[in-house]
Design an enzyme around this catalytic site. Structure first.
Site, short mmCIF file in Angstrom:
data_model
loop_
_atom_site.label_atom_id
_atom_site.label_comp_id
_atom_site.label_asym_id
_atom_site.label_seq_id
_atom_site.Cartn_x
_atom_site.Cartn_y
_atom_site.Cartn_z
N ARG A 91 0.80 -1.21 0.00
CA ARG A 91 0.00 0.00 0.00
C ARG A 91 0.84 1.27 0.00
O ARG A 91 0.50 2.28 -0.60
CB ARG A 91 -0.87 -0.02 1.26
N CYS A 115 -6.90 -3.63 2.26
CA CYS A 115 -5.87 -3.82 3.28
C CYS A 115 -6.56 -4.41 4.50
O CYS A 115 -7.66 -4.00 4.86
CB CYS A 115 -5.24 -2.49 3.62
N PRO A 121 -8.44 4.77 2.39
CA PRO A 121 -8.76 5.70 1.31
C PRO A 121 -7.57 6.59 0.97
O PRO A 121 -6.65 6.75 1.79
CB PRO A 121 -9.90 6.53 1.88
N ILE A 122 -7.58 7.18 -0.24
CA ILE A 122 -6.52 8.14 -0.59
C ILE A 122 -7.14 9.48 -1.03
O ILE A 122 -6.52 10.25 -1.74
CB ILE A 122 -5.56 7.60 -1.67
N ASP A 123 -8.39 9.71 -0.57
CA ASP A 123 -9.07 10.94 -0.97
C ASP A 123 -8.28 12.20 -0.60
O ASP A 123 -8.25 13.18 -1.35
CB ASP A 123 -10.48 10.99 -0.34
N LEU A 124 -7.61 12.18 0.55
CA LEU A 124 -6.86 13.37 0.97
C LEU A 124 -5.63 13.60 0.09
O LEU A 124 -5.30 14.74 -0.24
CB LEU A 124 -6.45 13.25 2.44
N ASP A 306 0.82 1.72 15.11
CA ASP A 306 1.72 0.62 14.73
C ASP A 306 2.32 -0.10 15.94
O ASP A 306 3.07 -1.06 15.76
CB ASP A 306 2.85 1.15 13.83
N ILE A 328 -7.01 5.29 14.74
CA ILE A 328 -6.48 5.54 13.39
C ILE A 328 -7.10 4.55 12.39
O ILE A 328 -7.67 4.96 11.38
CB ILE A 328 -4.93 5.46 13.37
N ARG A 398 8.21 -7.98 5.98
CA ARG A 398 7.95 -6.70 5.31
C ARG A 398 8.52 -5.54 6.11
O ARG A 398 8.90 -4.53 5.54
CB ARG A 398 6.44 -6.47 5.16
#
Ligand code: EPU
Length: 420
Positions: A91, A115, A121-124, A306, A328, A398
């Site tokens: 991502r 995910c 989202p990636i609107d911002l 995280d 978050i 990862r």
């Protein structure tokens, strides 16, 4: 597919060196696309996400060479298309959008897709880039962005859950080559954003205020090559600190940045863990009985999402009730049902997990669902009586460099096995 077999019950002891931050190095690698000159990035962790990003940059036409922990990237001539087959694997690869748009004034990047930790989202990102003058459409699963001219402007990046880390990175990376001044309001303040800004500044960008909610970028005509050393990974450091407290051991974390870890260290101290700081070293051990604590994840400088899963394991070992609220990524609780397989007593109530701690954990096969959930399961396995087999360990690779070797050197009994 590998799994990790862990025999629990051994306290961790010794010293461990913290590697470069995954979430800093990925956007920094993408930023190398902003110049045709060579960039040298040091203290690069050997992670599968880093090699995915390397493959993406190579597919765009860059030359990428990793030698030890030094990465050389040169993007003499690049194309503006990020293909689905590579992008969907990670991502974080969405952060090529800003630099492609900055350098080429056009970009066509596959939407990364779903995910496990919830909607991403990636609107911002798109709103921010549009405010710099890009025309953006979603077509055939791709974000297609184009700008005759990129013009500085005012960009507000606050969302429902606060600012966006990679959205801030994307807008910063496009704005450095835009005409005029861009002011990002409600910018993410994470140390990884500051590290990116430092790299961009070394490339000749003019950025003021990174690390605060208002970042001002004055566009320049072009950027040049630069050298940069990536900051230590605060999430890796927090993971080892929690593993130490959970196993009742004593470990010194070397090459850490305690000043990036205030929220985690504060909660560890509140829960009865002693943390001693000497320069870039942190020594962690229990100070007596563990105490329950309540945690809410928040944007930096709040408690990081995280580290939520790892902290939950410590809470399961702590007699009493602890409440962890995830603000978050609200469905980032995939580890809860796996921890229950080891004997943990955790109830989910909306965005909160209510942990009734103090019951002993016992080893069982468990399934890793994402990177930080995997780390939590490994910590639980280190404590649980008997053997825990953590399946789908590729998630761990990862984001944690040689975690099994590092843990073994601290005394943990574990080994990698090939899953049938
Ligand atoms: N959000 C929106 N719209 C957007 C972008 C984000 O609503 O356009 C929301 C998200 O849904 C979320 C919140 O804003 O609720 C914060 O998301 P953010 O954009 O900050 O996350 P990210 O930049 O995609 C990075 C890290 C994540 C880390 C988050 C939060 C990288 C490569 N990833 O993701 O790291 O959890 O910031 O700190 O930097 C990990 O390392 O395990 C990991 C998931």
């Amino acid at each position: 597919m590998d799994s990790l077999s862990i025999k629990g019950g051994v306290p961790l002891h010794g010293e461990v060196a913290i590697g470069g931050a995954k979430n800093a190095v990925l956007p920094i690698m993408a930023a190398s696309l902003l110049t045709a000159e060579p960039c040298v990035i040091r203290r690069v962790p050997r992670l599968s996400d880093v090699s995915f990003m390397g493959q993406i940059l190579t597919s765009l036409g860059a030359r990428v060479n990793l030698d030890g922990d030094t990465l050389k990237i040169q993007a003499v001539k690049i194309k503006g298309v990020g293909d689905y087959d590579l992008i969907r694997k990670m991502r974080g690869s969405i952060c090529i959008l800003g630099p492609l748009l900055g350098r080429l004034r056009r970009a066509s990047v596959s939407l990364p897709g779903g995910c496990v930790i919830g909607p991403r989202p990636i609107d911002l990102h798109l709103k921010g880039l549009s405010q710099l003058g890009a025309r953006i459409i979603i077509e055939g699963g791709y974000v297609r962005a184009r700008a005759q001219r990129l013009m500085g402007g005012e960009v507000f990046l606050g969302g429902r859950a606060g600012p966006t880390v990679l959205g801030t990175a994307n807008v910063m990376m496009a704005a450095v080559l835009a005409e005029g001044v861009t002011i990002i309001e409600s910018a993410a303040c994470e140390p990884e954003v500051v590290d990116l800004a430092n790299f961009l500044s070394a490339m000749g960008a003019r950025i003021v205020g990174a690390g605060s909610p208002t970042v001002t970028i004055t566009g320049v005509k072009e950027l040049h090559g630069a050298e940069h050393e990536v900051i230590p990974d605060r999430i890796e450091a927090a993971t080892f600190a929690i593993a130490t407290a959970a196993t009742n051991g004593e470990v010194t974390l070397l090459d850490a940045r305690p000043d990036h870890m205030h929220a985690v260290l504060d909660k560890l101290r509140e829960s009865g863990v002693k943390v001693e700081r000497r320069g870039s070293a942190l020594t962690v051990k229990r100070g007596g009985q563990l105490k329950p604590v309540d945690i809410t994840t928040l944007p930096y400088a709040g408690f990081p999402t995280d580290v939520q899963a790892q902290m939950m394991v410590l809470m399961t070992l702590t007699p009493g009730i602890s409440i962890i609220t995830e603000r978050i990524f609200e469905s980032r609780f995939m580890h809860v049902s796996e921890l229950a397989r080891l004997g943990a007593d955790i109830a989910i109530e909306g965005p909160s997990a209510i942990v009734k701690g103090g019951r002993p954990l016992s080893g069982a096969p468990v399934m890793a669902s994402d990177l930080r959930a995997s780390a939590a399961l490994v910590i639980a396995g280190l404590v649980a009586k008997g053997t825990t087999q953590v399946k789908r360990i590729y998630h761990l690779d990862r984001g944690y460099e040689k975690i099994d070797d590092k843990l073994k050197r601290l005394g943990a009994r574990l080994g990698r096995m090939e899953e049938s």
